[in-house]
Design a protein around this motif. Structure first.
Motif, PDB file in Angstrom:
ATOM      1  N   GLY A  69      -5.161  -1.293   0.010  1.00 22.17           N
ATOM      2  CA  GLY A  69      -5.087   0.089  -0.413  1.00 22.17           C
ATOM      3  C   GLY A  69      -6.179   0.375  -1.421  1.00 22.17           C
ATOM      4  N   ASP A 116      -7.507   6.733  -3.648  1.00 20.90           N
ATOM      5  CA  ASP A 116      -7.974   7.926  -2.945  1.00 20.90           C
ATOM      6  C   ASP A 116      -7.369   9.147  -3.625  1.00 20.90           C
ATOM      7  OD1 ASP A 116      -9.113   8.934  -0.063  1.00 20.90           O
ATOM      8  OD2 ASP A 116      -7.362  10.085  -0.658  1.00 20.90           O
ATOM      9  N   GLN A 143      -8.327   4.128   7.269  1.00 19.97           N
ATOM     10  CA  GLN A 143      -9.308   5.208   7.087  1.00 19.97           C
ATOM     11  C   GLN A 143     -10.711   4.678   7.338  1.00 19.97           C
ATOM     12  OE1 GLN A 143     -10.608   6.916   3.084  1.00 19.97           O
ATOM     13  NE2 GLN A 143      -9.153   8.490   3.771  1.00 19.97           N
ATOM     14  N   LEU A 177      -4.695  10.866  -1.106  1.00 19.10           N
ATOM     15  CA  LEU A 177      -3.628  10.052  -0.524  1.00 19.10           C
ATOM     16  C   LEU A 177      -2.932   9.148  -1.525  1.00 19.10           C
ATOM     17  CD1 LEU A 177      -5.462   8.932   2.749  1.00 19.10           C
ATOM     18  CD2 LEU A 177      -3.800  10.783   2.496  1.00 19.10           C
ATOM     19  N   GLN A 217      -3.519   6.124  -2.166  1.00 22.11           N
ATOM     20  CA  GLN A 217      -4.282   4.987  -1.659  1.00 22.11           C
ATOM     21  C   GLN A 217      -4.604   5.239  -0.192  1.00 22.11           C
ATOM     22  OE1 GLN A 217      -1.572   1.647  -2.636  1.00 22.11           O
ATOM     23  NE2 GLN A 217      -3.233   0.813  -3.865  1.00 22.11           N
ATOM     24  N   ALA A 218      -5.808   4.856   0.216  1.00 21.71           N
ATOM     25  CA  ALA A 218      -6.204   4.918   1.623  1.00 21.71           C
ATOM     26  C   ALA A 218      -6.221   3.502   2.177  1.00 21.71           C
ATOM     27  CB  ALA A 218      -7.579   5.560   1.766  1.00 21.71           C
ATOM     28  N   VAL A 219      -5.822   3.353   3.435  1.00 22.16           N
ATOM     29  CA  VAL A 219      -5.815   2.032   4.070  1.00 22.16           C
ATOM     30  C   VAL A 219      -7.242   1.674   4.495  1.00 22.16           C
ATOM     31  CG1 VAL A 219      -4.915   0.638   5.965  1.00 22.16           C
ATOM     32  CG2 VAL A 219      -3.464   2.384   4.904  1.00 22.16           C
ATOM     33  N   ILE A 275       0.856  -1.178   0.000  1.00 18.07           N
ATOM     34  CA  ILE A 275       0.000   0.000   0.000  1.00 18.07           C
ATOM     35  C   ILE A 275       0.895   1.232   0.000  1.00 18.07           C
ATOM     36  CG2 ILE A 275      -1.781   1.281   1.263  1.00 18.07           C
ATOM     37  CD1 ILE A 275      -2.560  -1.395   2.600  1.00 18.07           C
ATOM     38  N   LYS A 276       0.650   2.167  -0.905  1.00 20.28           N
ATOM     39  CA  LYS A 276       1.393   3.433  -0.918  1.00 20.28           C
ATOM     40  C   LYS A 276       0.410   4.559  -0.638  1.00 20.28           C
ATOM     41  CE  LYS A 276       5.061   4.263  -3.071  1.00 20.28           C
ATOM     42  NZ  LYS A 276       6.135   4.630  -4.012  1.00 20.28           N
ATOM     43  N   SER A 277       0.540   5.153   0.542  1.00 18.04           N
ATOM     44  CA  SER A 277      -0.398   6.180   0.974  1.00 18.04           C
ATOM     45  C   SER A 277       0.367   7.415   1.416  1.00 18.04           C
ATOM     46  CB  SER A 277      -1.253   5.639   2.139  1.00 18.04           C
ATOM     47  OG  SER A 277      -2.170   6.614   2.586  1.00 18.04           O
ATOM     48  N   ALA A 278       0.066   8.548   0.795  1.00 16.99           N
ATOM     49  CA  ALA A 278       0.704   9.833   1.138  1.00 16.99           C
ATOM     50  C   ALA A 278       2.224   9.719   1.124  1.00 16.99           C
ATOM     51  CB  ALA A 278       0.223  10.330   2.496  1.00 16.99           C
TER      52      ALA A 278
END
Length: 515
Positions: free
Chosen positions: A446, A449, A488, A452, A454-456, A417-420
């Motif tokens: 993910g 989003d 999230q 972001l 991706q959002a968790v 997951i790649k978020s922010a």
């Protein structure tokens, strides 16, 4: 096969030096580091690095000993990469956003002999978090002790191939793993980025990315390579970034897509915009709309979209001249990188054919710290077509190259997951959820989003007999996971789908959530 090393007319010097020699590159009275409490010139930088290195040598004796830092940006965290290198030690920067459980893992895994942390962070550690043989002290205590130290170490004569740092990064499974970086990896990374960005001695870099990230650390190093100055900033709000740009006449600004979204929503004063010459993006792809917004907000600045992975630092960048016509491209290889696209049969792909991005050359890290099994999965012999040969990083990312040699991202092979701008291990989130005792099964995903990347999202089945699990799970996770790893949304299920092998059907769950 394509490499910018062959096409750039004035390539950077390919001969690496010990990392601490970066302190020697700027003019003596020129500003090197702009801190809240004052500005350090390059002359000051050299003096402080020499003194800090002498203190470290006494405090953590033995070449190769690991020194961990867990603190916000300041003199200590900015100078430790060079001071540890000069003292023959290995720096382990820890993301200040992490919680005690992750820090305890990093300390134990790295075998750190010294931890320097801010007082509040040190106080959050519990019995057993700091392993035997590791001394923990506060940042204030360390700075006071360094100031009282009369010693000074001369620039080191270390082999550039020696280990200089271990950066911990999440994988798709398990706990964070330590990427081993040599003096040469970090020196050549600084030389490469400084070169293609065109950094000059009069430039001012605003360092907003965490110094525990590969590119966050490189903001310091590529600026010092060019004799430029750096302004480290821990910001709370996007407007803090704009204010700092105006206050310090910032010329170079790096960020991740979620921060760029916030920055383009601000009403920027002209004195903040005018000095900015270049914008660099990392930690996720820019959308076409976001590219256009950045161009509207900073019309005079060059935009450098970039792609990289901690295991090989940066891999590609897109020439700003091509951003308008190819806004979704990853570009081509940076200096000192060779990028091959390899299909499932092990062959170099043709134009338009999908394959795995394989990074070859001297920016490739030395593997994962004390993890031969996972090193063997990612660090493998370079394809026969490589000019460099040796070990390559097999990224797990699927890409295509067009007829003009430009690369385009297709997707990841694993479940990362790649978020922010953060790499998040789904298993780490799942393990934390199950460890609460509130859930019996968990799947983290993910989900796309707009802000972001991706959002968790966490899909869980409650543990038997725990009727209040939905009320207790989020607060329990907040205690154990850093903010960027918090789900999230938590989806509760009485029954989890399974595949024909009886395992949790992640594909079905992902399809249901639109992941």
């Amino acid at each position: 096969m394509h490499s910018t090393k062959e096409t750039m007319p004035d390539a950077p010097d390919p001969n690496p030096m010990p990392l601490d020699h970066l302190a020697e590159r700027g003019q003596g009275d020129a500003p090197a580091l702009v801190l809240r409490e004052g500005t350090l010139s390059y002359k000051d930088l050299r003096t402080r690095v020499a003194g800090m290195a002498a203190w470290l040598r006494d405090r953590a004796p033995g070449n190769g000993a690991r020194v961990a830092s867990w603190a916000a940006k300041g003199e200590l965290t900015c100078l430790l990469p060079l001071a540890c290198a000069r003292a023959g030690l290995v720096h382990v920067p820890i993301n200040p956003l992490l919680k005690r459980a992750q820090v305890a893992h990093i300390l134990a895994d790295s075998g750190a002999t010294l931890l320097i942390a801010t007082a509040a962070r040190a106080k959050s550690l519990e019995d057993g978090d700091v392993p035997p043989g590791c001394i923990a002290m506060t940042e204030a205590e360390a700075l006071a002790a360094i100031a009282d130290c009369d010693g000074a170490l001369a620039p080191s004569q270390a082999d550039p191939g020696d280990l200089a740092a271990i950066l911990y990064t999440s994988g798709s499974t398990g706990r964070p793993k330590g990427v081993m970086l040599s003096h040469a990896n970090m020196w050549l990374g600084a030389a490469s980025v400084s070169h293609y960005l065109g950094i000059e001695s009069h430039d001012v870099t605003l360092a907003v990315l965490p110094l525990s990230f590969d590119y966050g650390q490189n903001q310091l190093l590529n600026s010092w390579y060019a004799g430029a100055s750096v302004v480290p900033l821990d910001y709370l709000f996007a407007r803090d970034v704009a204010k700092a740009c105006a206050r310090h006449a910032v010329t170079t600004l790096a960020a991740v897509p979620p921060l760029w979204v916030q920055l383009t929503e601000l009403d920027w004063p002209q004195d903040a915009v005018a000095p900015i010459r270049r914008l660099t993006n990392t930690g996720g792809a820019l959308t076409v709309d976001l590219v256009r917004s950045l161009q509207d907000t900073f019309p005079q600045a060059q935009l450098f979209p970039m792609y990289g992975l901690t295991e090989a630092f940066r891999s590609t960048y897109l020439d700003p001249a091509l951003v308008d016509s190819h806004p979704t491209s990853m570009g081509t290889a940076i200096p000192f990188a060779e990028i091959l696209v390899i299909d499932d049969a092990g062959q170099v792909t043709g134009p338009g054919e999908e394959g795995e991005l394989v990074h070859c050359g001297p920016l490739v890290a030395q593997g994962y710290w004390q993890d031969a099994e996972r090193s063997a999965e990612r660090f493998r012999p370079a394809p026969a077509e490589s000019r460099y040969g040796g070990t390559a990083v097999w990224s797990g990312d699927r890409v295509k190259r067009d007829a003009d040699g430009l690369l385009y991202f297709v997707g990841r092979r694993d479940a990362m997951i790649k978020s922010a701008g953060n790499r998040i291990s789904p298993q780490e989130v799942e393990d934390a959820a199950i460890a609460t005792g509130l859930v019996a099964e968990a799947v983290a995903l993910g989900v796309p989003d707009a802000r972001l990347g991706q959002a968790v999202h966490l899909v869980v089945r409650p543990a038997a007999g725990v009727s209040d699990a939905p009320d207790r799970l989020a607060p329990a996770l907040a205690k154990e996971l850093p903010n960027f790893m918090q789900p999230q949304t938590i989806h509760w299920r009485e029954v989890m789908p399974v595949n024909p092998n009886g395992k949790l059907d992640r594909t079905a769950i992902a399809r249901e959530l639109g992941a």
